[in-house]
Structure formats: structure tokens, C-alpha cells
Design a protein around this motif. Structure first.
Motif, mmCIF file in Angstrom:
data_model
loop_
_atom_site.group_PDB
_atom_site.id
_atom_site.type_symbol
_atom_site.label_atom_id
_atom_site.label_comp_id
_atom_site.label_asym_id
_atom_site.label_seq_id
_atom_site.Cartn_x
_atom_site.Cartn_y
_atom_site.Cartn_z
ATOM 1 N N ARG A 1 -4.693 -11.164 -4.386
ATOM 2 C CA ARG A 1 -6.140 -11.228 -4.145
ATOM 3 C C ARG A 1 -6.656 -12.592 -4.567
ATOM 4 O O ARG A 1 -6.075 -13.237 -5.451
ATOM 5 C CB ARG A 1 -6.880 -10.177 -4.983
ATOM 6 N N TRP B 1 -14.898 -3.224 6.558
ATOM 7 C CA TRP B 1 -13.775 -2.442 6.026
ATOM 8 C C TRP B 1 -14.209 -0.992 5.773
ATOM 9 O O TRP B 1 -13.517 -0.047 6.151
ATOM 10 C CB TRP B 1 -13.240 -3.075 4.722
ATOM 11 N N CYS C 1 -2.785 2.311 0.265
ATOM 12 C CA CYS C 1 -2.209 2.482 1.606
ATOM 13 C C CYS C 1 -2.740 3.746 2.282
ATOM 14 O O CYS C 1 -2.620 4.843 1.740
ATOM 15 C CB CYS C 1 -0.691 2.575 1.497
ATOM 16 N N ARG D 1 -12.454 2.158 7.407
ATOM 17 C CA ARG D 1 -11.695 3.075 6.535
ATOM 18 C C ARG D 1 -12.216 4.510 6.690
ATOM 19 O O ARG D 1 -11.443 5.442 6.828
ATOM 20 C CB ARG D 1 -11.809 2.584 5.091
HETATM 21 C C1 HEM Z 1 6.879 3.151 2.502
HETATM 22 C C2 HEM Z 1 6.006 2.725 3.370
HETATM 23 C C3 HEM Z 1 4.772 1.954 3.008
HETATM 24 C C4 HEM Z 1 4.517 1.165 1.925
HETATM 25 C C5 HEM Z 1 5.429 0.834 0.754
HETATM 26 C C6 HEM Z 1 3.162 0.678 2.076
HETATM 27 C C7 HEM Z 1 2.513 -0.126 1.137
HETATM 28 C C8 HEM Z 1 1.187 -0.495 1.219
HETATM 29 C C9 HEM Z 1 0.456 -1.184 0.184
HETATM 30 C C10 HEM Z 1 1.027 -1.637 -1.159
HETATM 31 C C11 HEM Z 1 -0.821 -1.350 0.609
HETATM 32 C C12 HEM Z 1 -1.972 -1.971 -0.177
HETATM 33 C C13 HEM Z 1 -2.021 -3.464 0.024
HETATM 34 C C14 HEM Z 1 -3.057 -4.139 -0.847
HETATM 35 O O1 HEM Z 1 -3.834 -3.483 -1.546
HETATM 36 O O2 HEM Z 1 -3.081 -5.366 -0.817
HETATM 37 C C15 HEM Z 1 -0.900 -0.796 1.943
HETATM 38 C C16 HEM Z 1 -2.017 -0.814 2.739
HETATM 39 C C17 HEM Z 1 -2.049 -0.342 4.031
HETATM 40 N N1 HEM Z 1 -1.055 0.381 4.664
HETATM 41 FE FE1 HEM Z 1 0.743 0.864 3.918
HETATM 42 N N2 HEM Z 1 2.641 1.158 3.235
HETATM 43 C C18 HEM Z 1 3.575 1.958 3.835
HETATM 44 C C19 HEM Z 1 3.442 2.681 5.010
HETATM 45 C C20 HEM Z 1 2.337 2.630 5.831
HETATM 46 C C21 HEM Z 1 2.179 3.396 7.055
HETATM 47 C C22 HEM Z 1 3.191 4.400 7.614
HETATM 48 C C23 HEM Z 1 0.983 3.014 7.604
HETATM 49 C C24 HEM Z 1 0.295 3.475 8.861
HETATM 50 C C25 HEM Z 1 0.376 4.646 9.386
HETATM 51 C C26 HEM Z 1 0.378 2.052 6.700
HETATM 52 C C27 HEM Z 1 -0.839 1.431 6.895
HETATM 53 C C28 HEM Z 1 -1.501 0.685 5.941
HETATM 54 C C29 HEM Z 1 -2.838 0.128 6.138
HETATM 55 C C30 HEM Z 1 -3.675 0.221 7.418
HETATM 56 C C31 HEM Z 1 -3.183 -0.506 4.937
HETATM 57 C C32 HEM Z 1 -4.491 -1.243 4.615
HETATM 58 C C33 HEM Z 1 -5.446 -0.274 3.937
HETATM 59 C C34 HEM Z 1 -6.776 -0.918 3.561
HETATM 60 O O3 HEM Z 1 -6.817 -2.139 3.362
HETATM 61 O O4 HEM Z 1 -7.754 -0.169 3.449
HETATM 62 N N3 HEM Z 1 1.232 1.844 5.627
HETATM 63 N N4 HEM Z 1 0.324 -0.264 2.284
#
Ligand code: HEM
Length: 459
Positions: free
Chosen positions: A340, A104, A406, A108
Motif C-alpha cells: 500500500r 470500489w 479476497c 464491492r
Molecule cells: C488461493 C487463491 C487466492 C488467493 C491466495 C488470493 C489472495 C488474495 C489477496 C491476498 C487479496 C487481497 C489483496 C490486497 O489486499 O492487496 C485478494 C483480493 C482479491 N481477490 Fe483473491 N485470492 C485467491 C483467489 C481468488 C479468486 C478465486 C477470485 C475470484 C473469483 C479472487 C478475486 C479477488 C479480487 C477481485 C480481489 C480484490 C478485492 C478488493 O480489492 O476488494 N481471488 N486475493
């Protein structure tokens, strides 16, 4: 005595929270039908809620120190759950979302620079171009009658995801992409009883169907990547694909392999497009239900140039539009819960966390918590204006928190603000009928039906 009326805000309907903690059977039913109803009324007032059933402990945490412990301080002790891995692995593969540990960290730090604020202008251009085209289609439909706004923003968000990822107009691939994603979201991506009960290593019949889906999905993504690689190179990066192709781990200099690149692309499309589409749907629904707030957005955007070359600069001029988006993300967080599993025992305040416990933080509960928000159910975007402090740093966390926050949050906010601004600049929006629109959460927080909207051109 003078009668001073407080401004009254729209209070959208919400599903009734059960009056008591659910038993195991009703809990599983709620997870499959509407997970917003798995938490009882008391959860919206308490700091930590602990339940045990069938030898498994479930903990919901709302208290800031406990959330900090799980998401920041002792984050290595809390991994993705078996159910999350089982359900999402077939579509996101080994990309960032499901990776853990050193893998990860490598992913990242390699991706982060590719999504840094400097890509916002590139992204804003893709957003503005795709929005112009979709709005022209929506205007044609609106002239004849009510519009299915949910379908329109879903179409647009997928178009934006695909264009900002690959610069490809989706004429050739759009239908197949939509078909595959819909097949996953409406069937294979939904949690079933055995998904929640069995460890990820024991496959179910549904997992076999998920594996079949995976081979089609991988072949499709590879085809798009091949097509994108055939496009003649340009001097400067035109999309996230160029950024990720050039990305190197700042510590090891390592680039992504072709398979890793494909899984990152898939991860971003899947994690990004439906969440952003729903943010737009709920923002438009709230504004359609609150004429005064809608007019305030209209005033803000009236003279703003939202054309492709100016869109990035416009963002700084849209504080109220951004507040509406933040308030929509508060009332309807697309990711309604973060789950988790505890790898080893831990302690959250005075609560013991046994090994294997399911630890949940729910933006849905936190965002409507009675101790954290004044009038939590009311739509009042002004809460997010100026320097108004949050009750605590995790009171508003639609994008999660800590190192796994995110990675696309900035892009999602850019897209949501620009599309909303353009929609309200062009149209006066209203609901076409009075049927209440209720949030339902299975994978994400969506409306219970595709509410028809009436759109009238503004002049
Ligand atoms: C309103 C739109 C979005 C919401 C509400 C959202 C919400 C979230 C949340 C809550 C997480 C954390 C999950 C966790 O900790 O279990 C997350 C992780 C992530 N999101 Fe978003 N997201 C959004 C848009 C996007 C977009 C546009 C992308 C890509 C360009 C994206 C890619 C990712 C990725 C790759 C992760 C994993 C990050 C990691 O584990 O290091 N998300 N998102």
C-alpha cells in the motif's frame, strides 16, 4: 527415563533470507528474481521494520495493531501502489482489484452477493466436472511416466475459472486464453526497475507494449462475452456471468455496464486461477513429501462421494483436507505481499509513516514469523484442526484482511479442497526425483521448476 519422541514433520526447503537488510540495487534485483529474499532474517522476529532509500520510506509490518490500522481502521489512507496499478491495469482494467474510494464500494457491494456462500453448490459442480476430465487425462499420462503436475493444475484451474465464469467449455477459447495470460505473466506482468521508480502517470516503453496487450485482451474477452450472451437463457443462474449480469448495487440499484462486466470477469480470472493452481501444486508437493499426512487425507476421502451433484455436500466432510490446504497457503502464500502507499502521514504504534511511504504486509513473513508460529517451517496441517487459536488474527492471512479481503476466498477454498480430495482419492502421489523444490516469488509464489510427479492409481 522414557524417551518420548515428538512427531517429526516434513520441513520443505526455503530460500535463504539475507543476513542483513538489502541495499537498493540488491533490493530491486530480488524484486525481479525472487521477492521472498527481500526481507532479512531479522524481519522474521520483529514487529515493524523501517528503511529509507532515495527519499522513499519502506515499512514492513508484522505487528497486529499496525496491520489493523492499515487494513481496517485507517484503510482509506492506504491505496494501491503506482507499480501495482501500472502492471495490472492492462489486464484487470477498472475492475474491483484496482478500484478505490466510492467506486470500489459500489463495485464491492454489487459483486459480494454474487459470490456469497449460496453459489458454492454451482461452483462445486463446475469444479467436479472439470476435475473429472482433467484427472482422466492425467491418469493416461501417469500410466506412461512422470507427470508435470504444475502444468496439469494450471490447466485445470483456468478451465474451472472459465467454466464457472461463462459455463463455456474452453475447447474454442482455451488456447487463446492461455496464450494471452502466459504472455502477460511471463513478460509484461513482471515488475521492471522503471515500474517501481516512476509514477503511474509517466508511461515507459513497456507500458506501450502493455497497452497493445490490453487492446487484444479486451477484444478477446468481449468475444467470449458475446458468445456467452448468445447461449439461450435458462431459468436459474448457471455461472458467475449470470450472477454478475443480474447483480445490482443494493444502495443505488445500478447494474454493471458491459465494459465493467468485462473488467470484473478479467479481474476474477486473473486474480483467481493462478493463485488457486499454485495452492493445489504446493498442497500436492507437501503431501507427496509427507506420506503419513497423505495417507490421512486418503483415509478421509476414501468413501466420500465427490461427483458433481454431491461435491458441495462433501466439503463439510473434509476437515483434514482443508487443513492441508490452509497449511499449504501458510507455507506458500500465493500472494506473498500486500503493498500500500500512504496517502497522508500516519502513525503505526511508535513509527511515523510519511506521506508516500510504501507499507507492506507480507503473508510470507507473517506465516513464518518466529514469534507467531511453533516450528514455522514444518508442514503440520493439524495446526488448523479444531479450535487451535492463531497467535494473532493476522498471523494467517493468505487472502488479506479487512474490507479488501479476497472476495473469492470461499470459492478458492472450495476448489482447492475438492480438487485435492479427488486427486488423493484417485492417486498415490510421489515426487519423481529428489531435486529440491524451492519457492520463487515474482508475481505469485511458484516453484522454481516444474517438478515431475509419479502418480499411481489407488484401489
Ligand atoms: C488461493 C487463491 C487466492 C488467493 C491466495 C488470493 C489472495 C488474495 C489477496 C491476498 C487479496 C487481497 C489483496 C490486497 O489486499 O492487496 C485478494 C483480493 C482479491 N481477490 Fe483473491 N485470492 C485467491 C483467489 C481468488 C479468486 C478465486 C477470485 C475470484 C473469483 C479472487 C478475486 C479477488 C479480487 C477481485 C480481489 C480484490 C478485492 C478488493 O480489492 O476488494 N481471488 N486475493
Amino acid at each position: 527415563m522414557m524417551n518420548v519422541h515428538a512427531p517429526s514433520f516434513f520441513v520443505p526447503p526455503r530460500p535463504e533470507a539475507p543476513s542483513e537488510e538489502l541495499g537498493l540495487y540488491r533490493f530491486f534485483v530480488a524484486v525481479r528474481t525472487n521477492a521472498l529474499q527481500i526481507w532479512p532474517k531479522s524481519a522474521y522476529e520483529q514487529g515493524v521494520v523501517v528503511r529509507s532509500a532515495l527519499g522513499r520510506t519502506r515499512i514492513l509490518i508484522n505487528a497486529p495493531d499496525a496491520i489493523h490500522r492499515v487494513l481496517v481502521e485507517n484503510t482509506a489512507n492506504y491505496c494501491r501502489t503506482s507499480a501495482t496499478i501500472r502492471i495490472l491495469r492492462p489486464i484487470v482494467g477498472k475492475g474491483l482489484l484496482l478500484s478505490e474510494g466510492e467506486d470500489w464500494r459500489h463495485q464491492r457491494r454489487t459483486i459480494a452477493p454474487a459470490l456469497a456462500p449460496r453459489v458454492v453448490p454451482m461452483m462445486a459442480r463446475h469444479v467436479a466436472l472439470a476435475t473429472e476430465e482433467t484427472i482422466a487425462q492425467v491418469a493416461a499420462v501417469a500410466a506412461r511416466g512422470p507427470v508435470d503436475i504444475l502444468a496439469a493444475v494450471q490447466f485445470l484451474a483456468l478451465e474451472i475459472a472459465a467454466r464457472s465464469m461463462f459455463s463455456l467449455e474452453m475447447r474454442q477459447y482455451g488456447a487463446a486464453l492461455r496464450r494471452l495470460i502466459t504472455r502477460f505473466a511471463t513478460g509484461l506482468g513482471r515488475p521492471y526497475f522503471l515500474d517501481l521508480m516512476l509514477p503511474a502517470a509517466i508511461p515507459t516503453l513497456r507500458d506501450l507494449a502493455r497497452m497493445r496487450f490490453r487492446s487484444q485482451w479486451v477484444a478477446f474477452m468481449d468475444e467470449i462475452i458475446e458468445a456467452r450472451l448468445r447461449a439461450p437463457p435458462q431459468g436459474k443462474p448457471r455461472d458467475l456471468f449470470d450472477m454478475l449480469l443480474a447483480a445490482r448495487d443494493p444502495e443505488t440499484g445500478e447494474a454493471f455496464s458491459r465494459a465493467q462486466l468485462r473488467d470484473q470477469m478479467a479481474t476474477m480470472i486473473v486474480a483467481g486461477h493462478e493463485t488457486t493452481a499454485l495452492t493445489l501444486f504446493w498442497s500436492l508437493y507437501l503431501l507427496a513429501s509427507s506420506p503419513a499426512e497423505q495417507e490421512r487425507v486418503a483415509d478421509e476421502v476414501r468413501n466420500i462421494d465427490l461427483a458433481p451433484d454431491s461435491a458441495a455436500d462433501a466439503l463439510a466432510k473434509l476437515p483434514y483436507t482443508k487443513a492441508v490446504v490452509n497449511e499449504a497457503l501458510r507455507l506458500y502464500p500465493p500472494a506473498f505481499a500486500l503493498a500500500r502507499m500512504a496517502i497522508a502521514p500516519d502513525r503505526l504504534g511508535d513509527v511515523d509513516v510519511p506521506r508516500g511511504a510504501l507499507v507492506m504486509m507480507s503473508p510470507w513473513v507473517l506465516h513464518r514469523h518466529l514469534r507467531l508460529w511453533k516450528e514455522p517451517d514444518a508442514f503440520n496441517p493439524s495446526r488448523f484442526l479444531g479450535e487451535a487459536p492463531l497467535a494473532h488474527r493476522f498471523a494467517h492471512m493468505p487472502f488479506g484482511a479487512g474490507p479488501r479481503i479476497c472476495i473469492g476466498a470461499q470459492l478458492a477454498l472450495t476448489e482447492a479442497c475438492l480438487v485435492l480430495a479427488t486427486m488423493i482419492q484417485r492417486f498415490r502421489v510421489a515426487l519423481a526425483d529428489a531435486t529440491p523444490v524451492l519457492p520463487v516469488a515474482v508475481i505469485v509464489t511458484q516453484p522454481d521448476h516444474a517438478a515431475p510427479f509419479r502418480l499411481r492409481l489407488r484401489n
